[in-house]
Design a protein around this motif. Structure first.
Motif, mmCIF file in Angstrom:
data_model
loop_
_atom_site.group_PDB
_atom_site.id
_atom_site.type_symbol
_atom_site.label_atom_id
_atom_site.label_comp_id
_atom_site.label_asym_id
_atom_site.label_seq_id
_atom_site.Cartn_x
_atom_site.Cartn_y
_atom_site.Cartn_z
ATOM 1 N N GLY A 216 0.752 -1.256 0.075
ATOM 2 C CA GLY A 216 -0.023 -0.034 -0.014
ATOM 3 C C GLY A 216 0.729 1.363 0.137
ATOM 4 O O GLY A 216 2.001 1.344 -0.348
ATOM 5 N N GLU A 217 0.413 2.353 0.565
ATOM 6 C CA GLU A 217 1.152 3.581 0.590
ATOM 7 C C GLU A 217 0.883 4.363 1.959
ATOM 8 O O GLU A 217 0.007 4.354 2.552
ATOM 9 C CB GLU A 217 0.577 4.594 -0.624
ATOM 10 C CG GLU A 217 -0.647 4.937 -0.745
ATOM 11 C CD GLU A 217 -0.882 5.838 -1.837
ATOM 12 O OE1 GLU A 217 -0.153 6.246 -2.348
ATOM 13 O OE2 GLU A 217 -2.216 5.686 -2.305
ATOM 14 N N SER A 219 -0.630 7.007 3.704
ATOM 15 C CA SER A 219 -1.650 8.295 3.640
ATOM 16 C C SER A 219 -1.156 9.393 4.229
ATOM 17 O O SER A 219 -1.927 10.437 3.662
ATOM 18 C CB SER A 219 -2.869 7.556 4.129
ATOM 19 O OG SER A 219 -2.739 7.135 5.383
ATOM 20 N N THR A 220 -0.361 9.416 5.265
ATOM 21 C CA THR A 220 -0.071 10.822 5.601
ATOM 22 C C THR A 220 1.608 10.646 5.800
ATOM 23 O O THR A 220 2.021 9.755 6.057
ATOM 24 C CB THR A 220 -0.463 11.132 7.212
ATOM 25 O OG1 THR A 220 -0.293 9.980 8.306
ATOM 26 C CG2 THR A 220 -2.151 10.853 7.228
ATOM 27 N N LYS A 336 6.452 10.683 2.177
ATOM 28 C CA LYS A 336 5.356 9.764 1.968
ATOM 29 C C LYS A 336 5.694 8.829 0.631
ATOM 30 O O LYS A 336 6.865 9.105 -0.155
ATOM 31 C CB LYS A 336 4.185 10.653 1.696
ATOM 32 C CG LYS A 336 3.375 11.379 2.674
ATOM 33 C CD LYS A 336 2.258 12.235 2.052
ATOM 34 C CE LYS A 336 1.160 11.363 1.497
ATOM 35 N NZ LYS A 336 0.122 12.231 1.350
ATOM 36 N N LYS A 338 5.016 4.725 -1.651
ATOM 37 C CA LYS A 338 4.395 3.443 -1.518
ATOM 38 C C LYS A 338 5.427 2.573 -0.634
ATOM 39 O O LYS A 338 6.700 2.744 -0.838
ATOM 40 C CB LYS A 338 4.277 2.745 -3.133
ATOM 41 C CG LYS A 338 3.265 3.374 -3.596
ATOM 42 C CD LYS A 338 2.958 2.925 -5.060
ATOM 43 C CE LYS A 338 1.888 3.656 -5.978
ATOM 44 N NZ LYS A 338 1.740 3.066 -7.135
ATOM 45 N N GLU A 371 -5.334 2.298 8.300
ATOM 46 C CA GLU A 371 -5.016 3.525 8.978
ATOM 47 C C GLU A 371 -5.420 3.555 10.557
ATOM 48 O O GLU A 371 -5.537 4.859 10.899
ATOM 49 C CB GLU A 371 -5.702 4.610 8.229
ATOM 50 C CG GLU A 371 -5.422 4.536 6.780
ATOM 51 C CD GLU A 371 -6.008 5.946 5.910
ATOM 52 O OE1 GLU A 371 -5.470 6.753 5.885
ATOM 53 O OE2 GLU A 371 -7.039 5.558 5.411
ATOM 54 N N ARG A 385 0.470 7.349 9.062
ATOM 55 C CA ARG A 385 -0.723 6.486 8.802
ATOM 56 C C ARG A 385 -0.645 5.780 7.413
ATOM 57 O O ARG A 385 0.031 6.471 6.521
ATOM 58 C CB ARG A 385 -1.938 6.974 8.937
ATOM 59 C CG ARG A 385 -2.348 7.741 10.071
ATOM 60 C CD ARG A 385 -3.709 8.077 10.600
ATOM 61 N NE ARG A 385 -3.970 8.451 11.779
ATOM 62 C CZ ARG A 385 -4.198 7.755 12.785
ATOM 63 N NH1 ARG A 385 -4.341 6.342 12.748
ATOM 64 N NH2 ARG A 385 -4.361 8.228 14.171
ATOM 65 N N PHE A 386 -0.596 4.446 7.368
ATOM 66 C CA PHE A 386 -0.564 3.626 6.212
ATOM 67 C C PHE A 386 -1.975 2.957 5.748
ATOM 68 O O PHE A 386 -2.689 2.725 6.389
ATOM 69 C CB PHE A 386 0.360 2.540 6.455
ATOM 70 C CG PHE A 386 0.617 1.512 5.577
ATOM 71 C CD1 PHE A 386 1.234 1.694 4.414
ATOM 72 C CD2 PHE A 386 -0.244 0.203 5.657
ATOM 73 C CE1 PHE A 386 1.561 0.796 3.475
ATOM 74 C CE2 PHE A 386 -0.197 -0.772 4.455
ATOM 75 C CZ PHE A 386 0.804 -0.410 3.625
ATOM 76 N N ARG A 387 -2.173 3.100 4.462
ATOM 77 C CA ARG A 387 -3.341 2.474 3.778
ATOM 78 C C ARG A 387 -3.047 1.456 2.822
ATOM 79 O O ARG A 387 -2.348 1.697 1.899
ATOM 80 C CB ARG A 387 -4.363 3.543 3.145
ATOM 81 C CG ARG A 387 -5.486 2.971 2.546
ATOM 82 C CD ARG A 387 -6.312 4.336 2.048
ATOM 83 N NE ARG A 387 -5.410 5.102 0.901
ATOM 84 C CZ ARG A 387 -5.420 6.408 1.159
ATOM 85 N NH1 ARG A 387 -5.722 6.978 2.114
ATOM 86 N NH2 ARG A 387 -4.687 7.241 0.265
ATOM 87 N N ASP A 389 -3.342 -1.432 0.110
ATOM 88 C CA ASP A 389 -4.315 -2.063 -1.208
ATOM 89 C C ASP A 389 -4.539 -3.600 -0.971
ATOM 90 O O ASP A 389 -5.751 -3.947 -1.403
ATOM 91 C CB ASP A 389 -3.243 -1.730 -2.232
ATOM 92 C CG ASP A 389 -3.076 -0.398 -2.791
ATOM 93 O OD1 ASP A 389 -3.957 0.518 -2.007
ATOM 94 O OD2 ASP A 389 -2.169 -0.049 -3.258
ATOM 95 N N LYS A 405 -9.192 -2.413 -1.526
ATOM 96 C CA LYS A 405 -9.688 -1.292 -2.436
ATOM 97 C C LYS A 405 -11.144 -1.864 -2.792
ATOM 98 O O LYS A 405 -12.130 -1.005 -2.943
ATOM 99 C CB LYS A 405 -8.873 -1.070 -3.568
ATOM 100 C CG LYS A 405 -7.779 -0.053 -3.266
ATOM 101 C CD LYS A 405 -7.187 0.148 -4.318
ATOM 102 C CE LYS A 405 -6.073 1.518 -4.367
ATOM 103 N NZ LYS A 405 -5.295 1.735 -5.726
#
Length: 433
Positions: A216-217, A219-220, A336, A338, A371, A385-387, A389, A405
């Protein structure tokens, strides 16, 4: 009777920093700091421990000594290995209190590690009868495959992502000492090596480990502080990274930081289900006056790709007046991008405990993926924070795919088994009493 000798040379490449130190935790070096030193004792010890864990007759290869002092001779000679040092990686850290979950006072430390990218050559010489040689060679090749898969690791902080290697080439030379031609070649050190790399890579290891992969990536913005710098022109804080030869910084998330967050959340979940002791044992535990429990959870360091830097200027607030503190302007550069988190769980051999452990890691990773769990510092201002996929769980027998997703889960029955094991562990224990 020794009538057959096989020599094996293995080229390996370090994929992570290496921590092999002296009593002061400084790296073992040679040749005025230009060369890294990988002791034969560490190589043999790691291979021997793995063979013992998977149930192989490790004594036949590495020998042993029982409590009565009776010794069994080793069939393999392992040589020390050396590599040119690329650079040093200095990192700072703090000790975390098990009781409070916060850093302990006066427990900050800094350590030097050998930077990744070093090339070592391992050398082995197996001496045995011709009948035993194939079995002994196969055991050594199993260890090399485990080394290539990141199961066997060298040095310290192995469970936190250090000491991981890739096997690049395996060369084998066989000498039949009953043949004058081979005996002459061996005594004169004449090599006629056979490339056994594909043979090693083709070995299928037994199913003793479960692998988790979360992609994932961030997010913050994330900031994990590295060792303090003395450059007055630089920002106050910058996320940890390696400076490459082209002056580009390669940012990453240290395995120690990730594992600390993962452990904290897993223990919090376990405490809710009244199974905290089992979670602590899974992640390893230091016990005064008793044998330490080794971690069964291993992580890797996570590179941050397609990274984006942003400079933030902030001010300090006086806690007493609630106003701005003068001359206290701060700036930092978080990052930030991935990334991917990899976790490996070593099975204990008890299905109830293993299902519980897999389920607990899954729940902790779910919180990270959605997150609900932060990495690094300054989480109180929205950092880290990490979100996710996707998340994959490979237990050797089946694969579980989770697509965050598209809200899709494959093999839900297997996943539910693991989650139920977390909830029911203490209930089953209670029923056995």
């Amino acid at each position: 009777m020794i009538d057959y000798i096989t020599t094996i040379k293995v080229e390996i490449f370090s994929l992570s920093p290496l921590s092999i130190g002296d009593k002061d935790q400084e790296p073992l070096i040679y040749d005025e700091g230009k060369t890294a030193y990988l002791p034969a004792t560490g190589i043999a010890g790691a291979f021997k421990a793995y063979l013992k864990f998977i149930g192989k007759d490790y004594k036949k290869l590495f020998g042993d000594q029982d409590k009565k002092g009776k010794s069994e001779m080793s069939s393999v000679i392992v040589k020390d290995s050396f590599a040119k040092i690329i650079n040093y990686d200095r990192r700072s850290g703090v000790s975390i209190s098990d009781k409070y979950g916060s850093n302990e006072n006066n427990k900050k430390f800094e350590r030097n590690y050998l930077q990744k990218g070093m090339k070592f050559e391992l050398e082995f010489e197996i001496q045995a009868s011709k009948n035993d040689m194939e079995e002994l060679k196969n055991m050594l090749y199993i260890c090399l495959k485990a080394l290539d898969k990141g199961i066997i690791r060298f040095g310290g902080s192995k469970s936190c992502g250090l000491g991981i290697f890739k096997v690049k080439k395996v060369l084998e030379d066989d000498y039949d000492l009953t043949e004058l031609k081979d005996l002459t070649k061996y005594l004169n050190n004449i090599e006629d090596k056979y490339d056994a790399t594909s043979e090693v890579m083709g070995i299928k290891l037994d199913n003793h480990y479960v692998n988790f992969t979360v992609k994932g990536e961030l997010s913050t913005p994330l900031i994990i502080k590295g060792a303090e710098k003395l450059d007055s022109n630089d920002v106050d804080d910058r996320s940890i990274g390696l400076k490459l030869f082209n002056n580009k910084i390669e940012y990453f998330i240290p395995g120690s930081s990730f594992k600390g967050v993962l452990r904290s959340r897993a223990e919090r979940i376990a405490n809710y289900f009244d199974s905290l002791d089992e979670a602590k044992e899974m992640f390893g535990e230091l016990k005064e006056g008793r044998d330490n429990i080794l971690s069964r959870v291993f992580v890797t360091e996570s590179a941050i790709e397609e990274e984006k830097e942003s400079r933030y200027n902030r001010i300090k607030i006086d806690r007493f007046t609630g106003g701005v503190r003068h001359t206290a302007l701060m700036n930092d550069i978080p990052v930030k991008g991935k990334t991917q988190f990899d976790v490996m769980y070593r099975k204990k051999g008890n299905k109830r405990i293993d299902d519980y452990s897999i389920g607990l890691i899954t729940l902790a990773l779910r919180d990270l993926a959605t997150e609900n769990l932060t990495l690094g510092g300054k989480d109180n201002i929205g950092r880290g924070r990490f979100r996710a996929d996707t998340m994959k769980i490979d237990d050797g027998d089946s694969m579980i795919d989770i697509d965050f997703k598209n809200m899709f889960i494959s093999n839900t029955g297997r996943l539910n088994e693991y989650v139920r094991a977390v909830k029911s562990l203490t209930e089953e224990e209670g029923g056995d009493d």
